[in-house]
Design a protein around this motif. Structure first.
Motif, short mmCIF file in Angstrom:
data_model
loop_
_atom_site.label_atom_id
_atom_site.label_comp_id
_atom_site.label_asym_id
_atom_site.label_seq_id
_atom_site.Cartn_x
_atom_site.Cartn_y
_atom_site.Cartn_z
N UNK A 35 0.90 -1.29 0.06
CA UNK A 35 0.02 0.03 -0.12
C UNK A 35 0.93 1.28 0.13
N UNK A 36 0.52 2.45 -0.53
CA UNK A 36 1.00 3.63 -0.23
C UNK A 36 1.16 3.91 1.37
N UNK A 37 0.49 3.50 2.07
CA UNK A 37 0.71 4.04 3.38
C UNK A 37 2.20 3.23 3.97
N UNK A 38 2.13 1.91 3.37
CA UNK A 38 3.48 1.04 3.86
C UNK A 38 4.54 1.62 3.31
N UNK A 39 4.62 2.15 1.81
CA UNK A 39 5.80 2.83 1.27
C UNK A 39 6.08 3.91 1.98
N UNK A 40 5.12 4.79 2.37
CA UNK A 40 5.22 5.92 3.21
C UNK A 40 5.95 5.90 4.42
N UNK A 41 5.50 4.71 5.21
CA UNK A 41 6.24 4.32 6.46
C UNK A 41 7.33 4.21 6.09
N UNK A 42 7.85 3.28 5.59
CA UNK A 42 9.21 3.01 5.12
C UNK A 42 10.11 3.97 4.83
N UNK A 43 9.63 4.89 3.86
CA UNK A 43 10.33 6.09 3.28
C UNK A 43 10.61 6.96 4.80
N UNK A 44 9.63 7.12 5.37
CA UNK A 44 9.92 7.82 6.85
C UNK A 44 10.78 7.16 7.59
N UNK A 45 10.77 5.81 7.77
CA UNK A 45 11.79 5.23 8.55
C UNK A 45 12.95 5.37 7.99
N UNK A 46 13.37 5.26 6.56
CA UNK A 46 14.54 5.56 5.91
C UNK A 46 15.35 6.87 6.28
N UNK A 47 14.44 7.96 6.19
CA UNK A 47 14.91 9.29 6.37
C UNK A 47 15.25 9.33 7.98
N UNK A 48 14.61 8.77 8.74
CA UNK A 48 15.00 8.75 10.29
C UNK A 48 16.33 8.05 10.46
N UNK A 49 16.44 7.06 9.98
CA UNK A 49 17.75 6.25 10.15
C UNK A 49 19.02 6.70 9.35
N UNK A 50 18.89 7.46 8.19
CA UNK A 50 19.79 8.07 7.55
C UNK A 50 19.95 9.52 7.72
#
Length: 193
Positions: A35-50
């Motif tokens: 889902x788009x929500x799942x993509x957005x969640x992991x994108x935000x997680x990537x941003x946080x981690x990096x």
């Protein structure tokens, strides 16, 4: 927060929930459409981690940009990159949908969401440039990790988002790793022929 602002915020959040059911072209590692929500969640997680690796950026702003980047897809859905043609103005459609989606918000909050989306679309700041690059990388990561259909076009990913993922040395380094994984998936699936 006054009652009408709370009600408006709740109405907006109820409408935005549609992103949980708005599907993308990628598949999860269990073979379920993402889902788009799942993509957005992991994108935000990537941003946080990096975020600490990107010198001189506002990490909160980066995450805010990631959160709003696909909000407009809640109404009309996602158009996969492989299906985007010159005749489709994805950006205009998403902007119109986002205007409709945010109508219930307090005017100041609505303007903040719309402004963040416009900043992302225009790649108007360092944070927006990074958000765009991370968005492409998250998509490619999902494609190399996902349990995709037999006819999945891995070769498309090798050219997908090159401009955005070359905008910063770390993005380019991650891209090189994901391209290696993409080639391996293509070879294993026989789609490299």
């Amino acid at each position: 927060m006054p009652g009408d602002r709370i009600l408006g915020a709740l109405q907006f959040l109820k409408e935005a929930e549609r992103l949980k059911s708005t599907l993308r072209s990628g598949y999860t590692s269990t073979g379920r459409p993402e889902s788009v929500a799942e993509h957005t969640w992991r994108l935000c997680l990537m941003a946080l981690v990096l975020a600490d690796e990107f010198e001189g950026i506002d990490a909160l702003r980066l995450i805010k940009l990631c959160i709003v980047h696909d909000l407009g897809e809640a109404l009309s859905g996602d158009i996969p990159a492989v299906m985007q043609t010159d005749g489709i103005n994805k950006s205009a459609r998403e902007r119109a949908d986002l205007e409709q989606l945010t109508q219930a918000l307090d005017p100041a909050k609505r303007m903040e969401v719309l402004s963040l989306w416009e900043e992302y679309e225009a790649a108007a700041t360092s944070e927006a440039v990074l958000a765009k690059g991370l968005d492409k990388l998250e998509t490619i990561l999902q494609h190399v990790q996902g349990q995709n259909p037999a006819d999945f076009d891995y070769a498309f990913n090798l050219g997908y988002g090159q401009k955005q993922t070359s905008a910063h040395p770390l993005l380019a380094e991650i891209r090189a790793l994901l391209d290696k994984e993409t080639r391996a998936r293509a070879e294993a699936s026989g789609s490299d022929r």
